[in-house]
Design an enzyme around this catalytic site. Structure first.
Site, PDB file in Angstrom:
ATOM      1  N   TRP A  99      -6.456  -7.827  -9.009  1.00  0.00           N
ATOM      2  CA  TRP A  99      -5.463  -6.834  -8.646  1.00  0.00           C
ATOM      3  C   TRP A  99      -4.179  -7.038  -9.442  1.00  0.00           C
ATOM      4  O   TRP A  99      -3.477  -6.075  -9.761  1.00  0.00           O
ATOM      5  CB  TRP A  99      -5.178  -6.864  -7.148  1.00  0.00           C
ATOM      6  CG  TRP A  99      -4.067  -5.935  -6.745  1.00  0.00           C
ATOM      7  CD1 TRP A  99      -2.886  -6.258  -6.181  1.00  0.00           C
ATOM      8  CD2 TRP A  99      -4.027  -4.507  -6.930  1.00  0.00           C
ATOM      9  NE1 TRP A  99      -2.114  -5.128  -5.986  1.00  0.00           N
ATOM     10  CE2 TRP A  99      -2.790  -4.037  -6.432  1.00  0.00           C
ATOM     11  CE3 TRP A  99      -4.932  -3.579  -7.456  1.00  0.00           C
ATOM     12  CZ2 TRP A  99      -2.426  -2.699  -6.451  1.00  0.00           C
ATOM     13  CZ3 TRP A  99      -4.568  -2.232  -7.486  1.00  0.00           C
ATOM     14  CH2 TRP A  99      -3.333  -1.807  -6.988  1.00  0.00           C
ATOM     15  N   TYR A 123       4.958  -6.894  -3.961  1.00  0.00           N
ATOM     16  CA  TYR A 123       3.949  -5.934  -3.484  1.00  0.00           C
ATOM     17  C   TYR A 123       3.579  -6.233  -2.038  1.00  0.00           C
ATOM     18  O   TYR A 123       3.499  -5.331  -1.197  1.00  0.00           O
ATOM     19  CB  TYR A 123       2.721  -6.010  -4.400  1.00  0.00           C
ATOM     20  CG  TYR A 123       1.559  -5.159  -3.959  1.00  0.00           C
ATOM     21  CD1 TYR A 123       1.632  -3.769  -4.020  1.00  0.00           C
ATOM     22  CD2 TYR A 123       0.383  -5.746  -3.492  1.00  0.00           C
ATOM     23  CE1 TYR A 123       0.558  -2.980  -3.624  1.00  0.00           C
ATOM     24  CE2 TYR A 123      -0.692  -4.968  -3.096  1.00  0.00           C
ATOM     25  CZ  TYR A 123      -0.600  -3.594  -3.159  1.00  0.00           C
ATOM     26  OH  TYR A 123      -1.658  -2.817  -2.759  1.00  0.00           O
ATOM     27  N   GLU A 180      -7.897   1.094  -7.210  1.00  0.00           N
ATOM     28  CA  GLU A 180      -8.913   0.176  -6.711  1.00  0.00           C
ATOM     29  C   GLU A 180     -10.199   0.328  -7.517  1.00  0.00           C
ATOM     30  O   GLU A 180     -10.902  -0.653  -7.762  1.00  0.00           O
ATOM     31  CB  GLU A 180      -9.182   0.423  -5.225  1.00  0.00           C
ATOM     32  CG  GLU A 180      -8.063  -0.019  -4.299  1.00  0.00           C
ATOM     33  CD  GLU A 180      -7.850  -1.529  -4.271  1.00  0.00           C
ATOM     34  OE1 GLU A 180      -8.708  -2.274  -4.769  1.00  0.00           O
ATOM     35  OE2 GLU A 180      -6.809  -1.962  -3.743  1.00  0.00           O
TER      36      GLU A 180
END
Length: 203
Positions: free
Chosen positions: A56, A26, A48
């Site tokens: 995350w 990522y 988010e």
């Protein structure tokens, strides 16, 4: 101070991305590069919001499930979701089953429709809040910025939910509106170059 660690290929990377291979991919391929696609921007704002109170990595591991459940975060399709879709999503073990966050994603899709009708595109609106080029110095660690506070306030005024200044700043970092790769990170310069080639959308 932001620091780096060497990756398996010997390149220095932001310390946080060394935690798992998922983070590494990522970081290398997505994080910090400018995005002008409305669907991707909407997806990131939604994810988010789902991350609030979680890591995350939790969301990243479930991202493909989220994409399937929310029809690729197509704004028109998500805006058309009804109560039966909420109940369906609450039964989906592949995503975060939080009623408030699910309902907020649907609500925000409708807010996005209104914003696009007024501003021309979500991208044009977002990029008006771009950080000044010298704000992301790769050294200072921040959770918010004046730009994220301003965008958060404006989105809330427009009715959006789960868009606090910390959430918005994480969105800005990921979508390339600020370059927060660490100073010694091998991918910081790649983000700089991508931003130099990028033409912010104007409507």
């Amino acid at each position: 101070m932001m620091t780096t660690l060497p990756g398996p290929d010997g390149h220095e990377r932001c310390r946080w991305c060394a935690a798992t291979p998922q983070y590494g991919a990522y970081h290398d391929d997505e994080w910090g590069y400018p995005v002008a696609d409305d669907r991707r921007l909407f997806e990131k704002l939604c994810l988010e919001g789902f991350q609030s109170g979680l890591s995350w990595l939790t969301i990243l591991n479930k991202r493909e499930n989220f994409r399937a459940a929310f029809h690729g975060f197509d704004i028109e399709k998500v805006a058309a979701f009804g109560e039966s879709d909420v109940e369906r999503l609450l039964q989906d073990a592949g995503i975060v089953r939080h009623r408030g966050k699910i309902e907020a994603a649907i609500h925000n899709a409708r807010c996005a429709q209104e914003l696009i009708a007024r501003e021309g595109s979500l991208a044009a609106y977002v990029w008006r809040h771009e950080e000044p080029a010298d704000r992301g110095d790769g050294v200072t660690v921040r959770a918010t910025s004046p730009a994220s506070v301003a965008m958060s306030k404006d989105l809330k005024k427009r009715g959006w939910k789960f868009v606090g200044p910390t959430t918005v700043y994480a969105f800005m970092q990921a979508m390339g509106l600020v370059n927060d790769h660490a100073a010694g990170c091998a991918f910081r310069e790649k983000a700089v170059q991508a931003r130099a080639r990028f033409q912010p959308p104007v409507c």
